[in-house]
Design a protein around this motif. Structure first.
Motif, PDB file in Angstrom:
ATOM      1  N   ALA A   1       0.830  -1.203   0.000  1.00  0.00           N
ATOM      2  CA  ALA A   1       0.000   0.000   0.000  1.00  0.00           C
ATOM      3  C   ALA A   1       0.870   1.262   0.000  1.00  0.00           C
ATOM      4  O   ALA A   1       0.582   2.243  -0.699  1.00  0.00           O
ATOM      5  N   GLU A   2       1.949   1.229   0.764  1.00  0.00           N
ATOM      6  CA  GLU A   2       2.852   2.385   0.802  1.00  0.00           C
ATOM      7  C   GLU A   2       3.510   2.592  -0.547  1.00  0.00           C
ATOM      8  O   GLU A   2       3.664   3.742  -1.022  1.00  0.00           O
ATOM      9  N   LEU A   3       3.886   1.508  -1.223  1.00  0.00           N
ATOM     10  CA  LEU A   3       4.509   1.619  -2.542  1.00  0.00           C
ATOM     11  C   LEU A   3       3.536   2.202  -3.557  1.00  0.00           C
ATOM     12  O   LEU A   3       3.915   3.055  -4.379  1.00  0.00           O
ATOM     13  N   ARG A   4       2.272   1.779  -3.503  1.00  0.00           N
ATOM     14  CA  ARG A   4       1.271   2.322  -4.420  1.00  0.00           C
ATOM     15  C   ARG A   4       1.061   3.817  -4.192  1.00  0.00           C
ATOM     16  O   ARG A   4       0.888   4.589  -5.150  1.00  0.00           O
ATOM     17  N   GLU A   5       1.083   4.223  -2.929  1.00  0.00           N
ATOM     18  CA  GLU A   5       0.913   5.638  -2.628  1.00  0.00           C
ATOM     19  C   GLU A   5       2.072   6.456  -3.190  1.00  0.00           C
ATOM     20  O   GLU A   5       1.883   7.547  -3.733  1.00  0.00           O
ATOM     21  N   ARG A   6       3.273   5.921  -3.085  1.00  0.00           N
ATOM     22  CA  ARG A   6       4.425   6.627  -3.629  1.00  0.00           C
ATOM     23  C   ARG A   6       4.360   6.714  -5.145  1.00  0.00           C
ATOM     24  O   ARG A   6       4.724   7.739  -5.752  1.00  0.00           O
ATOM     25  N   LEU A   7       3.910   5.640  -5.791  1.00  0.00           N
ATOM     26  CA  LEU A   7       3.770   5.653  -7.249  1.00  0.00           C
ATOM     27  C   LEU A   7       2.737   6.685  -7.691  1.00  0.00           C
ATOM     28  O   LEU A   7       2.924   7.392  -8.697  1.00  0.00           O
TER      29      LEU A   7
ATOM     30  N   ALA B   1       1.910   9.404  -6.056  1.00  0.00           N
ATOM     31  CA  ALA B   1       2.498  10.733  -5.877  1.00  0.00           C
ATOM     32  C   ALA B   1       3.475  11.049  -6.995  1.00  0.00           C
ATOM     33  O   ALA B   1       3.538  12.202  -7.482  1.00  0.00           O
ATOM     34  N   ALA B   2       4.242  10.055  -7.440  1.00  0.00           N
ATOM     35  CA  ALA B   2       5.174  10.281  -8.548  1.00  0.00           C
ATOM     36  C   ALA B   2       4.433  10.605  -9.845  1.00  0.00           C
ATOM     37  O   ALA B   2       4.855  11.472 -10.618  1.00  0.00           O
ATOM     38  N   ARG B   3       3.305   9.882 -10.061  1.00  0.00           N
ATOM     39  CA  ARG B   3       2.511  10.162 -11.269  1.00  0.00           C
ATOM     40  C   ARG B   3       1.966  11.587 -11.240  1.00  0.00           C
ATOM     41  O   ARG B   3       1.959  12.299 -12.257  1.00  0.00           O
ATOM     42  N   ARG B   4       1.477  12.029 -10.065  1.00  0.00           N
ATOM     43  CA  ARG B   4       0.953  13.390  -9.956  1.00  0.00           C
ATOM     44  C   ARG B   4       2.050  14.416 -10.214  1.00  0.00           C
ATOM     45  O   ARG B   4       1.822  15.447 -10.880  1.00  0.00           O
ATOM     46  N   ALA B   5       3.258  14.137  -9.709  1.00  0.00           N
ATOM     47  CA  ALA B   5       4.360  15.060  -9.950  1.00  0.00           C
ATOM     48  C   ALA B   5       4.710  15.122 -11.430  1.00  0.00           C
ATOM     49  O   ALA B   5       4.963  16.211 -11.985  1.00  0.00           O
ATOM     50  N   LEU B   6       4.700  13.974 -12.101  1.00  0.00           N
ATOM     51  CA  LEU B   6       4.985  13.950 -13.544  1.00  0.00           C
ATOM     52  C   LEU B   6       3.907  14.688 -14.327  1.00  0.00           C
ATOM     53  O   LEU B   6       4.205  15.394 -15.317  1.00  0.00           O
ATOM     54  N   ASP B   7       2.650  14.517 -13.912  1.00  0.00           N
ATOM     55  CA  ASP B   7       1.558  15.235 -14.584  1.00  0.00           C
ATOM     56  C   ASP B   7       1.727  16.740 -14.437  1.00  0.00           C
ATOM     57  O   ASP B   7       1.503  17.511 -15.392  1.00  0.00           O
ATOM     58  N   ASP B   8       2.129  17.210 -13.273  1.00  0.00           N
ATOM     59  CA  ASP B   8       2.340  18.637 -13.059  1.00  0.00           C
ATOM     60  C   ASP B   8       3.476  19.155 -13.928  1.00  0.00           C
ATOM     61  O   ASP B   8       3.396  20.252 -14.503  1.00  0.00           O
ATOM     62  N   ILE B   9       4.568  18.363 -14.009  1.00  0.00           N
ATOM     63  CA  ILE B   9       5.695  18.777 -14.857  1.00  0.00           C
ATOM     64  C   ILE B   9       5.279  18.848 -16.316  1.00  0.00           C
ATOM     65  O   ILE B   9       5.626  19.780 -17.059  1.00  0.00           O
ATOM     66  N   GLU B  10       4.500  17.825 -16.758  1.00  0.00           N
ATOM     67  CA  GLU B  10       4.047  17.816 -18.159  1.00  0.00           C
ATOM     68  C   GLU B  10       3.139  18.989 -18.451  1.00  0.00           C
ATOM     69  O   GLU B  10       3.244  19.608 -19.520  1.00  0.00           O
ATOM     70  N   ALA B  11       2.250  19.318 -17.502  1.00  0.00           N
ATOM     71  CA  ALA B  11       1.356  20.468 -17.692  1.00  0.00           C
ATOM     72  C   ALA B  11       2.155  21.766 -17.769  1.00  0.00           C
ATOM     73  O   ALA B  11       1.869  22.670 -18.584  1.00  0.00           O
ATOM     74  N   GLY B  12       3.177  21.903 -16.957  1.00  0.00           N
ATOM     75  CA  GLY B  12       3.994  23.107 -16.993  1.00  0.00           C
ATOM     76  C   GLY B  12       4.749  23.249 -18.303  1.00  0.00           C
ATOM     77  O   GLY B  12       4.852  24.336 -18.866  1.00  0.00           O
ATOM     78  N   LEU B  13       5.256  22.126 -18.808  1.00  0.00           N
ATOM     79  CA  LEU B  13       5.945  22.168 -20.099  1.00  0.00           C
ATOM     80  C   LEU B  13       4.998  22.532 -21.225  1.00  0.00           C
ATOM     81  O   LEU B  13       5.380  23.272 -22.172  1.00  0.00           O
TER      82      LEU B  13
END
Length: 291
Positions: free
Chosen positions: A265-271, A273-285
């Protein structure tokens, strides 16, 4: 289904481990072992057995039931990792002692049953660290003790043959055969009767003092000190082993399948969060590219 079974086994192991690891549980089991020893001692008195046969038999059944519950709790404490139960020699010893008491051959043979009941008393070492260290040291000293016995046997044989050659005619009672000579020299290792042996030897020749002096030096001092050294070395190894066990970090409560579920469950939560961070970076680009 497997996750539910894993959580159930983890819960059973955690609850049982809390009971088994408690000081109250250890004190109760130790009192049971002492009570079982007292019961065995009482049964050596014929009058007590005749007058209290029924209560003594009932007490034995109660002790066996209590020890069975104890070993079941110990097994349940390893429900999440059953293989670890058999890695501890004391666990295996406890299980064998209790299980054999239920075997038909033990129930039918009074001598075997008494020996098995006596083996329960040895379990007191489990709750006495210093005694446990001594028992482990005795086991570790066995290889060195075997070498000591072989060297001692060779020494006795050589000196017994020499003694038979020189003293068989003058002192046949002690050196008339190889067996008598070995027995005489074995007693001389303890220095018992050394004065009489030396006086008897001096009547044969004054050079026999070399024979007795060299034997006492090798047998009573060198060999005995060698055995003491082997035991002390084994005692030190056993103490270090016991210290290492006590310093080990205990397994977390509910370890096993339940812990694996938590890690997943902890690993899924980290994944996520990583996806959300990547989405934010992609939106900014994307915004910068439009500008």
């Amino acid at each position: 289904m497997s996750d539910r079974t894993g959580r159930l086994r983890g819960a059973v192991a955690g609850g049982s481990r809390r009971i088994v690891d408690s000081s109250a549980f250890g004190a109760v089991v130790f009192c049971l072992i002492v009570g079982n020893a007292a019961l065995l001692g009482a049964e050596t008195y014929t009058g007590a057995v005749h007058d209290w046969h029924g209560p003594l038999k009932l007490a034995e059944h109660l002790f066996l039931a209590a020890f069975t519950v104890e070993i079941l709790l110990r097994v349940a404490a390893y429900a999440d990792r059953p293989g670890d139960f058999f890695r501890d020699p004391w666990n295996v010893f406890d299980l064998v002692v209790v299980a054999l008491a239920f075997m038909p051959f033990a129930r039918e043979n009074a001598t075997v049953l008494r020996l098995l009941r006596l083996a329960r008393v040895v379990r007191a070492a489990r709750f006495l660290p210093q005694l446990r260290i001594v028992i482990v040291a005795v086991g570790k000293s066995l290889p060195g003790t075997v070498s000591f016995v072989l060297v001692g046997a060779l020494l006795l044989y050589i000196y017994a043959m020499v003694g038979w050659v020189f003293f068989s005619s003058a002192d046949p009672e002690h050196y008339g055969s190889l067996g008598r000579a070995v027995l005489t020299l074995f007693l001389l290792i303890t220095l018992d009767g050394l004065g009489d042996a030396v006086r008897a030897g001096l009547e044969v020749s004054r050079w026999t003092i070399v024979y007795f002096a060299s034997f006492v030096l090798l047998g009573s001092f060198l060999l005995v000190n060698l055995l003491i050294g082997v035991v002390i070395n084994s005692l030190q190894e056993a103490r270090e082993l016991e210290t290492g066990r006590s310093d080990e970090v205990p397994a977390p409560r509910g370890a096993g399948a339940g812990a694996e579920v938590g890690s997943e469950a902890e690993l899924r939560e980290r994944l996520a969060a990583a996806r959300r961070a990547l989405d934010d970076i992609e939106a900014g680009l994307s915004r910068h590219s439009h500008l």
